[in-house]
Design a protein around this motif. Sequence first.
Motif, PDB file in Angstrom:
ATOM      1  N   SER A 194      -3.967  68.730 -47.022  1.00  0.00           N
ATOM      2  CA  SER A 194      -4.713  69.635 -47.898  1.00  0.00           C
ATOM      3  C   SER A 194      -4.033  70.984 -48.074  1.00  0.00           C
ATOM      4  O   SER A 194      -4.500  71.806 -48.874  1.00  0.00           O
ATOM      5  N   LEU A 195      -2.947  71.236 -47.344  1.00  0.00           N
ATOM      6  CA  LEU A 195      -2.196  72.485 -47.482  1.00  0.00           C
ATOM      7  C   LEU A 195      -0.903  72.218 -48.233  1.00  0.00           C
ATOM      8  O   LEU A 195      -0.244  71.201 -48.010  1.00  0.00           O
ATOM      9  N   ASP A 196      -0.529  73.134 -49.115  1.00  0.00           N
ATOM     10  CA  ASP A 196       0.686  72.982 -49.908  1.00  0.00           C
ATOM     11  C   ASP A 196       1.907  73.120 -48.990  1.00  0.00           C
ATOM     12  O   ASP A 196       2.122  74.186 -48.407  1.00  0.00           O
ATOM     13  N   PRO A 236       3.113  74.910 -43.316  1.00  0.00           N
ATOM     14  CA  PRO A 236       2.254  73.979 -42.575  1.00  0.00           C
ATOM     15  C   PRO A 236       2.986  73.171 -41.507  1.00  0.00           C
ATOM     16  O   PRO A 236       2.449  72.963 -40.406  1.00  0.00           O
ATOM     17  N   SER A 251      -2.122  79.626 -49.124  1.00  0.00           N
ATOM     18  CA  SER A 251      -3.215  78.656 -49.256  1.00  0.00           C
ATOM     19  C   SER A 251      -4.567  79.291 -48.955  1.00  0.00           C
ATOM     20  O   SER A 251      -5.573  78.957 -49.593  1.00  0.00           O
ATOM     21  N   VAL A 261       1.203  79.296 -45.305  1.00  0.00           N
ATOM     22  CA  VAL A 261      -0.217  79.014 -45.187  1.00  0.00           C
ATOM     23  C   VAL A 261      -1.079  80.190 -45.643  1.00  0.00           C
ATOM     24  O   VAL A 261      -2.216  80.002 -46.081  1.00  0.00           O
ATOM     25  N   VAL A 303      -6.404  76.943 -40.139  1.00  0.00           N
ATOM     26  CA  VAL A 303      -6.042  77.502 -41.445  1.00  0.00           C
ATOM     27  C   VAL A 303      -6.960  76.941 -42.529  1.00  0.00           C
ATOM     28  O   VAL A 303      -7.436  77.671 -43.408  1.00  0.00           O
ATOM     29  N   ALA A 304      -7.223  75.628 -42.465  1.00  0.00           N
ATOM     30  CA  ALA A 304      -8.098  75.006 -43.460  1.00  0.00           C
ATOM     31  C   ALA A 304      -9.509  75.580 -43.388  1.00  0.00           C
ATOM     32  O   ALA A 304     -10.167  75.792 -44.418  1.00  0.00           O
ATOM     33  N   ARG A 345      -9.432  79.039 -44.933  1.00  0.00           N
ATOM     34  CA  ARG A 345      -9.427  78.960 -46.405  1.00  0.00           C
ATOM     35  C   ARG A 345     -10.838  78.748 -46.935  1.00  0.00           C
ATOM     36  O   ARG A 345     -11.209  79.274 -47.986  1.00  0.00           O
ATOM     37  N   ARG A 365      -3.258  74.096 -37.986  1.00  0.00           N
ATOM     38  CA  ARG A 365      -3.451  73.744 -39.402  1.00  0.00           C
ATOM     39  C   ARG A 365      -4.929  73.597 -39.732  1.00  0.00           C
ATOM     40  O   ARG A 365      -5.379  74.022 -40.806  1.00  0.00           O
TER      41      ARG A 365
END
Length: 331
Positions: free
Chosen positions: A95-97, A143, A105, A102, A154-155, A158, A151
């Motif tokens: 789900s992260l580019d 990522p 994102s 990050v 981070v999600a 976001r 990670r």
Amino acid sequence: MSALLTVENLCVRFASREGRTVHAVEGVSFSIPSGGALGLVGESGSGKSTTARAIAGLQAPSEGRVLLDGEPFGRQSARSARARVQLVFQDAQGSLDPRRPVGWSVEEPLALQGSGTAKSHRARAFAALDACGLDPRLSLRYPHELSGGQRQRVAIARALVSEPQLVILDEPTSALDVSVRAQIVNLLCDLRQRFGLAYLFVSHDLAVVRRVCEDVAVMYLGRIVERAPRSELFASPRHPYTQALLAAVPEIGRDLALAPLALDPASPLAPPSGCAFHPRCPRRSEVPAQRCSLELPLLQTHGDAALSCHLAAGSVPPARSAAQGSGASRG
């Protein structure tokens, strides 16, 4: 307490390559109050993630309504409304580019909403990362340079950066090892209390759901078969499927009260007639005249709980040893 999220008779159906209809979600209804947390559990293929995606506006419902504070919510909702509902996916890596740091994102939702300046976006992203237990300096990393737990943080950051009221968490801990999973669960509980968030928590891990959510809904083949407060469902599960799920949880020093479920779940391409669970139900013989195979049981309310079973109300005794497990189930 007024409902923040209301789901009414939600149905999601797909057309297969052969032209047949896939009944992914059928007639799902529930509500979540502001600051509340509902766990949606069941085996893989039960329709949990499809329900979550339809509520988030990523999948158009075939029927039914999703309401946020009493107003219709979906793909066509205003950006300000969509910012109030955020989704955390199971696969943070996917789900992260991978081509962007990050931090980009985390800032992206703010840029898409079109409000504020680049400087304010950066400040809010740093604050969200910090709230999730990450050093904001990690925002410059990619990522692949972070661990799985980082990670996922981070999600979550976001999702938080838009200051939502409802966060939909789709199996957010299933890809993590046990120690990291516990850290993420503790983080989610802390964030919910700190920011007054409401959660829709999709999972097959009963231990995590028990830790995070006050209410639990059990799905089987696209339908909710039981819904109850956490304490009631884990102490006295009433639907045979819920009893079987809890009986499958390993626990040292106890025998399983129920034999493992026979057969695999039916395909949503061809759901069984009557109660969808009846081909696997160990208690179907207790209902006379083949009612389970012919008549679909309605989801009926019993106090604070709801049950969809012909062995309804007081006729379904609790499976005590099945209800006392607290680990993860297979699903």
